[in-house]
Design a protein around this motif. Structure first.
Motif, mmCIF file in Angstrom:
data_model
loop_
_atom_site.group_PDB
_atom_site.id
_atom_site.type_symbol
_atom_site.label_atom_id
_atom_site.label_comp_id
_atom_site.label_asym_id
_atom_site.label_seq_id
_atom_site.Cartn_x
_atom_site.Cartn_y
_atom_site.Cartn_z
ATOM 1 N N ASP A 147 0.806 -1.229 0.000
ATOM 2 C CA ASP A 147 0.000 0.000 0.000
ATOM 3 C C ASP A 147 0.840 1.282 0.000
ATOM 4 N N ARG B 32 3.208 -8.618 -14.088
ATOM 5 C CA ARG B 32 1.737 -8.593 -14.113
ATOM 6 C C ARG B 32 1.182 -9.704 -15.004
ATOM 7 N N ASP C 33 -3.378 -7.568 -11.276
ATOM 8 C CA ASP C 33 -4.148 -6.338 -11.066
ATOM 9 C C ASP C 33 -3.893 -5.721 -9.693
ATOM 10 N N THR D 166 -0.541 -1.678 -8.993
ATOM 11 C CA THR D 166 -1.102 -0.510 -9.667
ATOM 12 C C THR D 166 -0.026 0.531 -9.975
ATOM 13 N N THR D 167 -0.237 1.258 -11.054
ATOM 14 C CA THR D 167 0.673 2.324 -11.465
ATOM 15 C C THR D 167 0.181 3.653 -10.911
ATOM 16 N N VAL D 168 1.076 4.367 -10.235
ATOM 17 C CA VAL D 168 0.766 5.707 -9.753
ATOM 18 C C VAL D 168 1.457 6.669 -10.711
ATOM 19 N N ARG D 169 0.693 7.263 -11.575
ATOM 20 C CA ARG D 169 1.211 8.061 -12.666
ATOM 21 C C ARG D 169 2.212 9.122 -12.196
ATOM 22 N N TYR E 230 5.047 2.593 -8.494
ATOM 23 C CA TYR E 230 4.124 1.477 -8.391
ATOM 24 C C TYR E 230 3.857 1.128 -6.932
#
Length: 223
Positions: free
Chosen positions: A169, A201, A209, A212-215, A219
């Protein structure tokens, strides 16, 4: 306490003095015999080993330490003038945590020691198993399962997955992942991380899934 095995008096005394001055207690030993005597009395928090030693070389000492249950995970750094790649590879194969060629700067050595000790502390806190959604990972056994089915990963993919799970997280930048998985000396581009994440992935299937990518940042893994 840090034990340093080095037959050169000047180097041994300088390193011990430097470590003591920055708050790291250290003892120096001019020979393997003296070192083994001290090991029989108390186990240190780390061992610094020269390779070229009288009577018994550092790689032999390293091999013995790694074969004993009580010192199997003891942090060990090789310090030596032998910059031959064969010796470096052999040292890592035998279980050395780092390799510092001579001559080295004292502050660099201190930084490398702190880095190895941090990794050692983190490793001690790693749980036997991670479970998140359909994903189960056993760091010690090097096993990954999704919905009970075994998934085969490369060493780097596995390290990356464990690093994400250790920081569940939390968003990890590409630089953080590069430094942790490939080492601070890795000179590749951050795109290396993106490629490995994409492959990871894909291999994890529906569990992929969870990553997740944090723009613009990096990650994270989490439900």
């Amino acid at each position: 306490m840090i034990y340093f095995v080095e037959d050169d008096d000047n180097i041994r005394e300088l390193v011990v003095y430097t470590l003591d001055s920055v708050g790291m207690k250290a003892k120096g030993f001019p020979s393997p015999e003296k070192f083994w005597e001290a090991m029989g009395e108390a186990t240190p928090s780390m061992v610094l080993l020269d390779i070229m030693l009288p009577g018994e070389d550092g790689l032999s000492i390293l091999k013995k330490l790694r074969s004993e249950k009580t010192t199997k995970k003891l942090p060990i750094i090789i310090l030596t003038a032998k910059a031959d790649e064969y010796d470096k590879v052999k040292g890592f194969d035998l279980g050395a945590d780092d390799y510092v060629p001579k001559p080295f700067g004292m502050m660099e050595l201190v930084a490398r020691i702190k880095a190895v000790l941090r990794r050692s502390d983190t490793a001690a806190e790693i749980p036997d198993k991670y479970e998140i959604g359909p994903l189960t990972v056993s760091p010690e056994k090097h096993k990954v399962k999704v919905n009970g089915e075994k998934i085969t990963l490369t060493f780097k993919e596995f390290e990356m997955l464990c690093y994400l799970l250790e920081n569940r997280d939390m968003v990890l930048s590409r630089d953080q992942i590069l430094n942790h998985v490939w080492g601070y000396s890795f000179d590749g581009e951050s795109r290396t991380v993106d490629v490995h994440i994409r492959t990871l992935r894909h291999k994890l299937g529906e569990a992929g899934d969870l990553i997740t990518t944090v723009r613009g940042v990096g990650y994270k893994i989490g439900e």
